[in-house]
Design an enzyme around this catalytic site. Structure first.
Site, PDB file in Angstrom:
ATOM      1  CD  GLU A   1     160.543  48.465 111.497  1.00 49.74           C
ATOM      2  OE1 GLU A   1     161.447  48.633 110.664  1.00 49.74           O
ATOM      3  OE2 GLU A   1     159.344  48.463 111.216  1.00 49.74           O
TER       4      GLU A   1
ATOM      5  CG  ASP B   1     162.452  43.893 110.993  1.00 47.17           C
ATOM      6  OD1 ASP B   1     161.798  44.790 110.441  1.00 47.17           O
ATOM      7  OD2 ASP B   1     161.950  42.816 111.372  1.00 47.17           O
TER       8      ASP B   1
HETATM    9  P1  TTP Z   1     157.567  42.599 110.424  1.00 51.77           P
HETATM   10  O1  TTP Z   1     158.904  42.918 110.970  1.00 51.77           O
HETATM   11  O2  TTP Z   1     157.147  43.289 109.190  1.00 51.77           O
HETATM   12  O3  TTP Z   1     157.423  41.070 110.125  1.00 51.77           O
HETATM   13  P2  TTP Z   1     157.974  39.849 110.938  1.00 51.77           P
HETATM   14  O4  TTP Z   1     158.835  40.274 112.072  1.00 51.77           O
HETATM   15  O5  TTP Z   1     156.828  38.982 111.322  1.00 51.77           O
HETATM   16  O6  TTP Z   1     158.801  39.077 109.855  1.00 51.77           O
HETATM   17  P3  TTP Z   1     160.187  39.458 109.183  1.00 51.77           P
HETATM   18  O7  TTP Z   1     161.111  38.357 109.560  1.00 51.77           O
HETATM   19  O8  TTP Z   1     159.918  39.519 107.741  1.00 51.77           O
HETATM   20  O9  TTP Z   1     160.598  40.786 109.773  1.00 51.77           O
HETATM   21  O10 TTP Z   1     156.462  42.863 111.527  1.00 51.77           O
HETATM   22  C1  TTP Z   1     156.673  42.683 112.917  1.00 51.77           C
HETATM   23  C2  TTP Z   1     155.435  42.159 113.586  1.00 51.77           C
HETATM   24  O11 TTP Z   1     154.354  43.056 113.386  1.00 51.77           O
HETATM   25  C3  TTP Z   1     154.958  40.843 113.016  1.00 51.77           C
HETATM   26  O12 TTP Z   1     155.504  39.744 113.695  1.00 51.77           O
HETATM   27  C4  TTP Z   1     153.478  40.904 113.109  1.00 51.77           C
HETATM   28  C5  TTP Z   1     153.156  42.335 113.082  1.00 51.77           C
HETATM   29  N1  TTP Z   1     152.664  42.790 111.772  1.00 51.77           N
HETATM   30  C6  TTP Z   1     151.393  43.303 111.681  1.00 51.77           C
HETATM   31  O13 TTP Z   1     150.674  43.324 112.676  1.00 51.77           O
HETATM   32  N2  TTP Z   1     150.971  43.789 110.494  1.00 51.77           N
HETATM   33  C7  TTP Z   1     151.713  43.731 109.348  1.00 51.77           C
HETATM   34  O14 TTP Z   1     151.266  44.170 108.279  1.00 51.77           O
HETATM   35  C8  TTP Z   1     152.999  43.154 109.431  1.00 51.77           C
HETATM   36  C9  TTP Z   1     153.848  43.079 108.206  1.00 51.77           C
HETATM   37  C10 TTP Z   1     153.420  42.717 110.648  1.00 51.77           C
HETATM   38 MG    MG Z   2     160.336  41.723 111.742  1.00 49.60          MG
END
Ligand code: TTP
Ligand code: MG
Length: 384
Positions: free
Chosen positions: A101, A6
């Protein structure tokens, strides 16, 4: 072993990499409407308590020097493709689950890449060298534990749960950490004093199924260390489609639009009946000379609404250069996922495109069709 990879603060990390003035600064990525919410926050912004799905104005209150960056899905999708390409070199058993991911089954890959830890480290190194982005990796013999593990040492971490540690891990695992268990489910389980997967073991499979339906069955299995889900490459997944050979070959746009709409409704209904969502919409066109083409489109978040399938199919259709009449039109959905599997909505999408918006209309139409036949209700555009 199964790995779950991820990316860290994915959208924000891309913007920070691309723009020096954003580096080490609290930033959030959001859409462009007035009521925008935070799609993701850089780790610097998270220190102020800023989280995904928080309204931007609230985030700004928490951190006045917050920089708000308007997201660009196109750019993020390109990076996502590059990441998946890198991962595919480590194992062919690759399942992308969202834009940032993926699961990777590395069984049988140890001669090439070494131990689990070494493989995870090589993946991180490759992604960083090529894209200057960091990710976190979880590894476990069970898929759902790999997913939980990738979140345990974020950002830039590796977490490995070995076979010997599984029982204890499961026993202590807070129920809310299990992918797919939301707040409401947690509340209902609290009534039975279920707080960990260990607590689930106290109840019979039958009772859990009775109380919580399919989720109950799954939790019962997970609590006993059984996770039936495997890493599924997209190509293994089935598809659902519906096609129609026309009474006569045509090229009239309005007529074809109606047929695409009609087929989209059939596909949508069939997805909903099976509790499935699709990540991919495709169309098939057969021409008067019997040649045929298919065009497909990958979606940012999985859908099952007929209207959305129709919109995607229509976009695909509009891109086809038509120089012959059409004799068959097909609409299909592939990369199918279970509706109850946890999905993530993309928050920088325009609200009009929100896949959930049409779901209540769909279910109303479905129940009428179920009772009175599929021609009982139709989109106004389909009536003559
Ligand atoms: P995530 O992998 O949930 O979050 P992230 O990569 O930003 O942070 P983390 O380090 O905690 O993994 O989500 C991936 C991308 O998807 C994120 O950059 C933005 C988008 N996203 C959304 O559009 N809606 C959401 O609810 C979330 C959580 C993320
Ligand atoms: Mg992420």
């Amino acid at each position: 072993m199964i790995l779950h990879i991820d990316m860290d603060a994915f959208f924000a990390a891309i913007e920070q990499r691309n723009h020096i003035h954003l580096q080490n600064r609290p930033i959030v990525i959001s859409g462009n409407s007035k009521r925008s919410v935070v799609s993701t926050a850089s780790y610097e912004a998270r220190k102020f308590g800023i989280r995904s799905a928080m309204p931007v104005f609230e985030a700004k209150k928490k951190c006045p020097e917050l920089i708000i960056v308007q997201g660009s899905m196109h750019k993020y999708r390109e990076e996502s493709k590059k990441i998946m390409e890198i991962l595919s070199h480590f194992s062919p058993v690759l399942e992308q689950v969202s834009i940032d991911e993926a699961f990777l089954d590395i069984k049988g890959c140890s001669r090439l890449f070494g131990t689990t830890e070494e493989t995870a480290a090589s993946i991180k190194k490759k992604i960083y060298e090529r894209l200057s982005l960091t990710c976190s990796i979880g590894a476990a013999p069970l898929k759902f534990i790999a997913k939980i593990a990738s979140d345990m040492n974020k950002p830039d971490g590796i977490t490995i749960i070995e076979q010997a540690e599984i029982d204890e891990f499961i026993f202590k695992l807070p129920i809310g950490k299990v992918p797919g268990v939301g707040r409401t489910a947690m509340k209902n389980m609290e009534a039975l004093r279920i707080r960990t997967l260990g607590d689930v073991q106290k109840y019979s499979d039958r009772l859990l199924t009775l109380k919580f339906g399919r989720m109950g069955t799954r939790l019962s299995e997970l609590s006993r260390g059984i996770d039936r889900s495997v890493v599924e490459t997209c190509s293994e997944r089935k598809s659902i489609s519906s096609e129609m050979t026309l009474a006569e070959d045509i090229n009239d746009f309005q007529e074809l639009k109606k047929i695409i709409l009609d087929r989209s409704q059939v596909v949508g209904r069939s997805l909903r009946k099976k509790d499935l969502l699709c990540r991919n919409v495709f169309i098939k066109l057969k021409f008067s000379d019997f040649s045929q083409i298919t065009r497909s489109r990958k979606l940012d978040s999985p859908i099952c609404s007929s209207s959305h399938i129709f919109n995607q199919a229509l976009e695909l259709y509009k891109k086809v250069k038509l120089n012959k009449k059409i004799r068959l039109v097909g609409v299909g959905a592939s990369s199918l996922v279970d509706k109850h599997a946890p999905v993530q909505m993309l928050l920088i999408n325009d609200e009009k495109k929100d896949p959930k918006r049409w779901e209540s209309v769909d279910s109303a139409v479905d129940s009428i069709s179920e009772k009175f036949g599929s021609y009982a209700v139709k989109k106004a555009a389909l009536t003559r």
